[in-house]
Design a protein around this motif. Sequence first.
Motif, PDB file in Angstrom:
ATOM      1  N   MET A   1      59.910  56.381  44.113  1.00 51.57           N
ATOM      2  CA  MET A   1      58.748  55.583  43.753  1.00 51.57           C
ATOM      3  C   MET A   1      58.566  55.603  42.241  1.00 51.57           C
ATOM      4  SD  MET A   1      54.985  55.900  45.325  1.00 51.57           S
ATOM      5  CE  MET A   1      53.620  55.617  44.264  1.00 51.57           C
ATOM      6  N   THR A   2      58.148  54.481  41.702  1.00 49.75           N
ATOM      7  CA  THR A   2      57.912  54.392  40.274  1.00 49.75           C
ATOM      8  C   THR A   2      56.668  55.172  39.901  1.00 49.75           C
ATOM      9  OG1 THR A   2      57.429  52.146  41.003  1.00 49.75           O
ATOM     10  CG2 THR A   2      58.842  52.370  39.106  1.00 49.75           C
ATOM     11  N   ASP A   3      56.659  55.639  38.667  1.00 53.22           N
ATOM     12  CA  ASP A   3      55.468  56.342  38.196  1.00 53.22           C
ATOM     13  C   ASP A   3      54.286  55.395  38.171  1.00 53.22           C
ATOM     14  OD1 ASP A   3      56.813  58.713  37.798  1.00 53.22           O
ATOM     15  OD2 ASP A   3      57.364  58.209  35.735  1.00 53.22           O
ATOM     16  N   GLN A   4      53.209  55.843  38.748  1.00 51.66           N
ATOM     17  CA  GLN A   4      52.001  55.029  38.739  1.00 51.66           C
ATOM     18  C   GLN A   4      51.279  55.245  37.418  1.00 51.66           C
ATOM     19  OE1 GLN A   4      49.663  54.484  42.018  1.00 51.66           O
ATOM     20  NE2 GLN A   4      51.400  54.092  43.319  1.00 51.66           N
ATOM     21  N   THR A   5      50.628  54.195  36.951  1.00 54.50           N
ATOM     22  CA  THR A   5      49.853  54.344  35.731  1.00 54.50           C
ATOM     23  C   THR A   5      48.706  55.302  36.010  1.00 54.50           C
ATOM     24  OG1 THR A   5      48.567  52.404  36.312  1.00 54.50           O
ATOM     25  CG2 THR A   5      50.434  52.058  34.830  1.00 54.50           C
ATOM     26  N   THR A   6      48.272  56.006  34.996  1.00 54.04           N
ATOM     27  CA  THR A   6      47.230  57.008  35.212  1.00 54.04           C
ATOM     28  C   THR A   6      45.862  56.381  35.411  1.00 54.04           C
ATOM     29  OG1 THR A   6      46.996  57.262  32.827  1.00 54.04           O
ATOM     30  CG2 THR A   6      48.418  58.840  33.976  1.00 54.04           C
ATOM     31  N   GLU A   7      45.651  55.177  34.870  1.00 51.91           N
ATOM     32  CA  GLU A   7      44.361  54.545  35.032  1.00 51.91           C
ATOM     33  C   GLU A   7      44.554  53.100  35.455  1.00 51.91           C
ATOM     34  OE1 GLU A   7      41.105  55.142  32.865  1.00 51.91           O
ATOM     35  OE2 GLU A   7      41.616  57.105  32.089  1.00 51.91           O
ATOM     36  N   HIS A   8      43.835  52.711  36.467  1.00 49.82           N
ATOM     37  CA  HIS A   8      43.794  51.298  36.825  1.00 49.82           C
ATOM     38  C   HIS A   8      42.397  50.988  37.336  1.00 49.82           C
ATOM     39  CE1 HIS A   8      44.901  53.216  40.645  1.00 49.82           C
ATOM     40  NE2 HIS A   8      44.282  52.215  41.228  1.00 49.82           N
ATOM     41  N   VAL A   9      41.860  49.930  36.824  1.00 53.37           N
ATOM     42  CA  VAL A   9      40.517  49.529  37.177  1.00 53.37           C
ATOM     43  C   VAL A   9      40.547  48.032  37.442  1.00 53.37           C
ATOM     44  CG1 VAL A   9      38.142  49.317  36.337  1.00 53.37           C
ATOM     45  CG2 VAL A   9      39.495  51.330  35.733  1.00 53.37           C
ATOM     46  N   HIS A  10      39.871  47.621  38.459  1.00 53.83           N
ATOM     47  CA  HIS A  10      39.737  46.195  38.723  1.00 53.83           C
ATOM     48  C   HIS A  10      38.740  45.636  37.715  1.00 53.83           C
ATOM     49  CE1 HIS A  10      41.901  45.946  42.640  1.00 53.83           C
ATOM     50  NE2 HIS A  10      41.699  47.255  42.568  1.00 53.83           N
ATOM     51  N   ALA A  11      39.238  44.870  36.763  1.00 54.70           N
ATOM     52  CA  ALA A  11      38.374  44.297  35.734  1.00 54.70           C
ATOM     53  C   ALA A  11      37.332  43.390  36.377  1.00 54.70           C
ATOM     54  CB  ALA A  11      39.211  43.517  34.720  1.00 54.70           C
ATOM     55  N   VAL A  12      36.144  43.402  35.825  1.00 59.79           N
ATOM     56  CA  VAL A  12      35.041  42.611  36.364  1.00 59.79           C
ATOM     57  C   VAL A  12      35.146  41.181  35.834  1.00 59.79           C
ATOM     58  CG1 VAL A  12      32.524  42.368  36.434  1.00 59.79           C
ATOM     59  CG2 VAL A  12      33.571  44.640  36.565  1.00 59.79           C
ATOM     60  N   SER A  13      34.885  40.229  36.711  1.00 63.80           N
ATOM     61  CA  SER A  13      34.890  38.813  36.345  1.00 63.80           C
ATOM     62  C   SER A  13      33.482  38.259  36.521  1.00 63.80           C
ATOM     63  CB  SER A  13      35.841  38.041  37.255  1.00 63.80           C
ATOM     64  OG  SER A  13      35.620  36.653  37.165  1.00 63.80           O
ATOM     65  N   GLU A  14      33.091  37.325  35.668  1.00 66.99           N
ATOM     66  CA  GLU A  14      31.784  36.685  35.795  1.00 66.99           C
ATOM     67  C   GLU A  14      31.737  35.770  37.018  1.00 66.99           C
ATOM     68  OE1 GLU A  14      30.691  34.750  32.168  1.00 66.99           O
ATOM     69  OE2 GLU A  14      30.936  36.592  30.998  1.00 66.99           O
ATOM     70  N   ARG A  15      32.894  35.446  37.595  1.00 68.30           N
ATOM     71  CA  ARG A  15      32.949  34.524  38.729  1.00 68.30           C
ATOM     72  C   ARG A  15      32.925  35.232  40.082  1.00 68.30           C
ATOM     73  NH1 ARG A  15      37.920  30.920  38.019  1.00 68.30           N
ATOM     74  NH2 ARG A  15      37.007  29.996  39.869  1.00 68.30           N
ATOM     75  N   ILE A  16      32.787  36.553  40.112  1.00 67.93           N
ATOM     76  CA  ILE A  16      32.788  37.290  41.372  1.00 67.93           C
ATOM     77  C   ILE A  16      31.657  36.796  42.262  1.00 67.93           C
ATOM     78  CG2 ILE A  16      32.442  39.540  42.476  1.00 67.93           C
ATOM     79  CD1 ILE A  16      33.756  40.819  40.004  1.00 67.93           C
ATOM     80  N   GLY A  17      31.999  36.509  43.508  1.00 66.47           N
ATOM     81  CA  GLY A  17      31.010  36.060  44.471  1.00 66.47           C
ATOM     82  C   GLY A  17      31.518  36.346  45.866  1.00 66.47           C
ATOM     83  N   PRO A  18      30.804  35.902  46.881  1.00 65.89           N
ATOM     84  CA  PRO A  18      31.253  36.137  48.258  1.00 65.89           C
ATOM     85  C   PRO A  18      32.673  35.600  48.461  1.00 65.89           C
ATOM     86  CG  PRO A  18      29.019  35.287  48.235  1.00 65.89           C
ATOM     87  CD  PRO A  18      29.542  35.184  46.823  1.00 65.89           C
ATOM     88  N   GLY A  19      33.508  36.415  49.048  1.00 62.52           N
ATOM     89  CA  GLY A  19      34.886  36.026  49.308  1.00 62.52           C
ATOM     90  C   GLY A  19      35.850  36.338  48.186  1.00 62.52           C
ATOM     91  N   SER A  20      35.353  36.808  47.054  1.00 59.31           N
ATOM     92  CA  SER A  20      36.249  37.145  45.951  1.00 59.31           C
ATOM     93  C   SER A  20      37.058  38.391  46.282  1.00 59.31           C
ATOM     94  CB  SER A  20      35.451  37.411  44.663  1.00 59.31           C
ATOM     95  OG  SER A  20      34.810  36.249  44.204  1.00 59.31           O
ATOM     96  N   VAL A  21      38.306  38.379  45.876  1.00 56.67           N
ATOM     97  CA  VAL A  21      39.197  39.539  45.986  1.00 56.67           C
ATOM     98  C   VAL A  21      39.912  39.690  44.656  1.00 56.67           C
ATOM     99  CG1 VAL A  21      39.525  39.317  48.489  1.00 56.67           C
ATOM    100  CG2 VAL A  21      41.120  38.186  46.931  1.00 56.67           C
ATOM    101  N   SER A  22      40.471  40.879  44.428  1.00 58.48           N
ATOM    102  CA  SER A  22      41.218  41.077  43.185  1.00 58.48           C
ATOM    103  C   SER A  22      42.462  41.904  43.451  1.00 58.48           C
ATOM    104  CB  SER A  22      40.349  41.782  42.141  1.00 58.48           C
ATOM    105  OG  SER A  22      40.050  43.109  42.548  1.00 58.48           O
TER     106      SER A  22
END
Length: 158
Positions: A1-22
Amino acid sequence: MTDQTTEHVHAVSERIGPGSVSVTRIAPRRYEGLNERGATVQIGGAELEGEHFTPGELLKLALAGCVGLSVDRVAARRLGDDYAMTVWAHGRSDEESNRYQHIGEEVIVDLSVLDAADREKLVGIMARAIEKGCTVGRSVEGAIDVDTAIDGTHVDAH
């Protein structure tokens, strides 16, 4: 398995609403999918080892899940709440066109407890429920040839 990055965060979008996925990158060729309820799924290329889905597998999984949810209540009304059902979606992308041209859906449910007339009626009701209620199937209609079989009977559901 490849090395995983130490930090990952789902960046926030101004368009987030019902049904949004990232999806957010967690390693080379590996992503984490997230929905608004906090459920996650690992996504990666077919060449990677480990537990993850490819985007094509997620497409087929979405079709299979949509079929299952579309027929769930009508089947439960006739078979009881504890009936067993598995929905498969079969198919591979065409290498030349680099797209899914055909996916076969297979609903495995034992309808042998019904007489022939009731079985035929339920298969028809389930096919109509898929045609009317499966948003994912309706969305790919015309782009992907999807055929469906319920308990071994081919139906026109999409």
